[in-house]
Write a protein that holds these residues in place. Structure first.
Motif, short mmCIF file in Angstrom:
data_model
loop_
_atom_site.label_atom_id
_atom_site.label_comp_id
_atom_site.label_asym_id
_atom_site.label_seq_id
_atom_site.Cartn_x
_atom_site.Cartn_y
_atom_site.Cartn_z
N ASP A 183 69.33 44.99 34.83
CA ASP A 183 69.62 43.67 34.72
C ASP A 183 68.46 42.55 33.82
OD1 ASP A 183 71.60 43.78 35.72
OD2 ASP A 183 71.01 43.70 37.97
N GLU A 184 67.24 43.10 34.11
CA GLU A 184 66.41 42.80 33.25
C GLU A 184 66.35 42.75 31.60
OE1 GLU A 184 62.94 44.97 33.60
OE2 GLU A 184 62.34 43.87 35.81
N ILE A 185 66.97 44.00 31.06
CA ILE A 185 67.51 44.27 29.45
C ILE A 185 69.10 43.38 29.33
CG2 ILE A 185 68.70 45.20 27.62
CD1 ILE A 185 67.50 48.20 29.96
N LEU A 186 69.92 42.84 30.27
CA LEU A 186 70.16 42.73 30.08
C LEU A 186 70.75 40.86 30.20
CD1 LEU A 186 73.77 41.36 30.20
CD2 LEU A 186 73.78 41.43 32.66
N ALA A 187 69.63 40.11 30.78
CA ALA A 187 69.26 38.46 30.80
C ALA A 187 68.14 38.48 29.93
CB ALA A 187 67.57 38.47 32.11
N ALA A 188 67.96 39.40 29.63
CA ALA A 188 66.80 39.17 27.94
C ALA A 188 67.70 39.46 26.50
CB ALA A 188 66.15 40.45 27.80
N VAL A 189 69.02 40.11 26.61
CA VAL A 189 69.91 40.12 26.07
C VAL A 189 70.63 38.67 25.85
CG1 VAL A 189 72.10 40.65 25.43
CG2 VAL A 189 70.83 42.79 25.53
N ASP A 219 75.40 32.61 33.09
CA ASP A 219 74.06 33.21 31.90
C ASP A 219 74.75 33.30 30.74
OD1 ASP A 219 72.44 32.24 34.00
OD2 ASP A 219 71.20 33.93 34.37
N ALA A 220 75.78 34.27 30.41
CA ALA A 220 76.36 35.12 29.21
C ALA A 220 76.95 33.92 29.31
CB ALA A 220 77.04 35.76 30.10
N GLY A 221 78.12 32.73 30.54
CA GLY A 221 78.91 31.58 29.60
C GLY A 221 78.43 30.76 29.25
N ARG A 260 71.40 33.72 22.95
CA ARG A 260 71.24 32.20 22.48
C ARG A 260 70.36 31.71 22.38
NH1 ARG A 260 71.08 29.77 29.18
NH2 ARG A 260 71.17 27.82 28.27
N VAL A 261 69.32 32.51 21.51
CA VAL A 261 68.27 32.17 20.23
C VAL A 261 69.00 31.82 19.03
CG1 VAL A 261 66.76 32.86 19.30
CG2 VAL A 261 66.42 32.89 21.82
N GLN A 262 70.11 33.32 19.10
CA GLN A 262 70.60 33.85 17.90
C GLN A 262 71.62 32.51 17.53
OE1 GLN A 262 68.32 36.23 16.48
NE2 GLN A 262 69.91 36.65 15.66
N THR A 263 72.62 32.80 18.68
CA THR A 263 73.28 31.26 18.46
C THR A 263 73.43 29.91 17.97
OG1 THR A 263 74.84 32.15 20.23
CG2 THR A 263 75.51 30.09 19.99
#
Length: 203
Positions: A55-61, A125-127, A66-69
């Motif tokens: 889940d820590e990796i998912l949050a970082a991804v 968060d993903a949304g 969001r930064v890339q977008t």
């Protein structure tokens, strides 16, 4: 004066970028720590130094996406001189990424759908990546003089793009992508010329 070479990405950043790719191509649930570490050629100990849980990796991804977008949206805003041109950049994104879309679908949509099935707390968060697109598209439609229905038009364009990505993935049909994007482009130009709105996009 000699220019400095760009700094190499940190191990943590490399993990995030590799996890981003594997989550997209394989899915979040089907990607293990060992898959990411193996793809990078790093030890499990080195991996766990940076991330203790998946889940820590998912949050970082998600944060990375969001930064890339935002960087992509900023680049479109700088490169395109009119709101209609900027909206066309959004539509053209599906053509530019057609090979990946045919194989794996939309990276945002597929992750959101998977997290929804898992009832994962990171779903909202993903949304928010969709939220970035929605807000940016809304601003462009407002700039075209459509402040009264800018959000409706933004959501419609997002919905069309998701439908195109889903069907292109299902049928592996590149011609379909080009045809649909051409129709979206014509719709955007009609809006810019004072067209009525949603009707033309449904044809």
């Amino acid at each position: 004066m000699t220019s400095r070479a760009p700094a190499a990405p940190s191990t943590r950043q490399r993990i995030v970028e590799q996890a981003d790719r594997l989550f997209y191509e394989r899915g979040f649930e089907n990607t293990a720590f060992a898959d990411i570490a193996g793809a990078l050629g790093i030890s499990r100990g080195n991996f766990y130094y940076h991330f203790k849980t998946k889940d820590e990796i998912l949050a970082a991804v998600i944060a990375h996406r969001r930064v890339q977008t935002q960087a992509m949206l900023d680049a479109w805003a700088q490169a395109a001189h009119t709101p209609a041109d900027r909206l066309q950049c959004f539509a053209q994104m599906m053509v530019d990424n057609r090979e990946a879309i045919q194989r794996f679908g939309c990276p945002v949509g597929t992750l959101c759908a998977e997290l929804a099935k898992l009832d994962h707390p990171a779903q909202a968060d993903a949304g928010m990546v969709f939220g970035q697109f929605r807000q940016w598209l809304r601003v462009q439609f407002v700039a075209l003089g459509r402040s009264h229905d800018a959000d409706t038009l933004a959501m419609h364009l997002l919905a069309r793009s998701q439908g195109i990505a889903s069907l292109a993935n299902a049928f592996r049909d590149e011609t379909f992508i080009h045809r649909e994007v051409a129709q979206l482009t014509a719709w955007i130009l009609a809006i810019a010329d004072g067209g009525p709105g949603l009707g033309a996009a449904a044809r």
